[in-house]
Design a protein around this motif. Structure first.
Motif, PDB file in Angstrom:
ATOM      1  N   ASN A 211       0.820  -1.231   0.000  1.00 34.02           N
ATOM      2  CA  ASN A 211       0.000   0.000   0.000  1.00 34.02           C
ATOM      3  C   ASN A 211       0.848   1.272   0.000  1.00 34.02           C
ATOM      4  OD1 ASN A 211      -2.389  -1.571   0.139  1.00 34.02           O
ATOM      5  ND2 ASN A 211      -2.181  -1.707   2.363  1.00 34.02           N
ATOM      6  N   ARG A 212       2.000   1.218  -0.680  1.00 33.98           N
ATOM      7  CA  ARG A 212       2.875   2.386  -0.738  1.00 33.98           C
ATOM      8  C   ARG A 212       2.591   3.207  -1.993  1.00 33.98           C
ATOM      9  NH1 ARG A 212       8.458  -0.807   0.080  1.00 33.98           N
ATOM     10  NH2 ARG A 212       7.438  -1.925  -1.616  1.00 33.98           N
ATOM     11  N   ALA A 213       1.337   3.516  -2.196  1.00 37.88           N
ATOM     12  CA  ALA A 213       0.926   4.348  -3.329  1.00 37.88           C
ATOM     13  C   ALA A 213      -0.037   5.406  -2.802  1.00 37.88           C
ATOM     14  CB  ALA A 213       0.263   3.502  -4.413  1.00 37.88           C
ATOM     15  N   ALA A 214       0.012   6.571  -3.409  1.00 36.89           N
ATOM     16  CA  ALA A 214      -0.820   7.673  -2.923  1.00 36.89           C
ATOM     17  C   ALA A 214      -1.385   8.446  -4.100  1.00 36.89           C
ATOM     18  CB  ALA A 214      -0.014   8.600  -2.020  1.00 36.89           C
ATOM     19  N   SER A 215      -2.504   9.089  -3.879  1.00 30.82           N
ATOM     20  CA  SER A 215      -3.141   9.925  -4.889  1.00 30.82           C
ATOM     21  C   SER A 215      -3.377  11.317  -4.304  1.00 30.82           C
ATOM     22  CB  SER A 215      -4.472   9.318  -5.339  1.00 30.82           C
ATOM     23  OG  SER A 215      -5.373   9.240  -4.238  1.00 30.82           O
ATOM     24  N   PHE A 216      -3.534  12.287  -5.192  1.00 22.97           N
ATOM     25  CA  PHE A 216      -3.779  13.669  -4.756  1.00 22.97           C
ATOM     26  C   PHE A 216      -5.226  14.023  -5.046  1.00 22.97           C
ATOM     27  CE2 PHE A 216      -3.908  18.275  -5.563  1.00 22.97           C
ATOM     28  CZ  PHE A 216      -3.412  18.730  -4.351  1.00 22.97           C
ATOM     29  N   ASN A 217      -5.930  14.462  -4.013  1.00 22.09           N
ATOM     30  CA  ASN A 217      -7.328  14.867  -4.143  1.00 22.09           C
ATOM     31  C   ASN A 217      -7.407  16.387  -4.032  1.00 22.09           C
ATOM     32  OD1 ASN A 217     -10.059  15.372  -4.000  1.00 22.09           O
ATOM     33  ND2 ASN A 217     -10.492  13.710  -2.562  1.00 22.09           N
ATOM     34  N   PRO A 218      -7.643  17.085  -5.152  1.00 24.69           N
ATOM     35  CA  PRO A 218      -7.654  18.556  -5.107  1.00 24.69           C
ATOM     36  C   PRO A 218      -8.880  19.140  -4.413  1.00 24.69           C
ATOM     37  CG  PRO A 218      -8.264  17.786  -7.286  1.00 24.69           C
ATOM     38  CD  PRO A 218      -7.866  16.566  -6.505  1.00 24.69           C
TER      39      PRO A 218
END
Length: 304
Positions: A211-218
């Motif tokens: 789970n070493r993934a991330a997303s950006f939520n503006p």
């Protein structure tokens, strides 16, 4: 490269055929750099912290020879870079494809599935960094250097213009693909044959094992800035980074899984004579996720 295939065929009745195939493929690729474990401080006069930071940035073994660009000087040939960077890659693919055929009268029914577990693990570290030196730091006027100053002198003094460390780190990630189909080949007459069916595609999304993934939520309120009492025009600051498999991003993949991709198929064959057959067909197809550049492996990191 390692490949293994197992196939089992069973006939429950003279008109039924069950066929199951399983396969395993492994591709292992290791490319090492000619000069590794370089002491950046003693060898090139760089700050000693480079010896600690570069392995952390790369996530890999040690340091290697950096690349230099010096203004108005021709670079030395053979400097390390992308073409001779360290690469460590192991891909494991597991495939299971069961099919069942049933002949009944003028109909030939066929059902099947396609399961794939594609484990793609890739790491690449191109060299020990790229550093640029120009004449501005040693010029008479950095705002209007003209012909004054010297890139080599700036380098000897340790005044760099820019520096970059490029690292492709695509860790333990996998893609689980599923496909299901059903079709019927119907021999309506001795001359006319109709084939129709549908395929259900579940392309899958890439997931990282830890789970070493991330997303950006503006559109999400930045909780860290909110806790610090920082606002923008009196309103909470929007924009936050969310790791996968968390309440903010419940999915384990960065993208949303699709379960509504149905692909119909239709084919017609008509025998004009014993030597001439006219065929026509149409269908809907979906590109597998591992071939779509926008859905493929997790993005590389670019650190300056």
């Amino acid at each position: 490269t390692t490949d293994r295939v197992i196939r089992v065929t069973h006939l429950p009745t003279p008109s039924m055929v069950l066929d199951v195939r399983g396969s395993y493929g492994r591709w292992n690729y290791l490319r090492t750099q000619p000069f590794t474990g370089i002491d950046m401080g003693k060898t090139f006069g760089l700050p000693s912290y480079m010896d600690q930071l570069l392995p952390i940035i790369h996530g890999g073994p040690g340091t290697s020879v950096p690349s230099y660009t010096i203004g108005n000087y021709t670079p030395l040939p053979g400097q390390p870079g992308y073409s001779n960077s360290l690469i460590f890659s192991i891909d494991n693919d597991y495939v299971l494809t069961p099919t069942f055929s049933w002949i009944k009268g003028r109909h030939t029914f066929k059902f099947g599935a396609d399961f794939r577990d594609m484990q793609n693990n890739y790491y690449q570290a191109p060299g020990g960094g790229a550093f640029t030196f120009d004449n501005l730091a040693t010029s008479q006027n950095a705002l209007n250097s003209g012909a004054s100053g010297n890139g080599l002198a700036s380098m000897l003094l340790g005044y760099g213009a820019s520096g970059t460390v490029l690292s492709f780190a695509l860790p333990w990630q996998s893609l689980n693909y599923q496909g299901y189909f059903a079709q019927d080949t119907w021999q309506i007459t001795n001359k006319l044959t109709l084939t129709y069916g549908v395929r259900w595609e579940i392309p899958g999304v890439y997931k990282e094992r830890y789970n070493r993934a991330a997303s950006f939520n503006p559109y999400e309120v930045n909780s860290a800035l909110k806790a610090a009492g920082i606002t923008l025009n009196g309103q909470p600051v929007l924009g936050a980074m969310d790791f996968v498999n968390t309440p903010q991003h419940p999915q384990k993949g960065l993208k949303t899984e699709h379960f509504d991709l149905f692909a119909p198929r239709l084919g017609v064959a008509y025998r004009l004579t014993d030597k001439t057959v006219v065929r026509a067909g149409a269908g809907m197809y979906y590109l597998p996720a591992n071939l779509d550049r926008q859905s493929t492996r997790l993005n590389s990191s670019y650190i300056t």
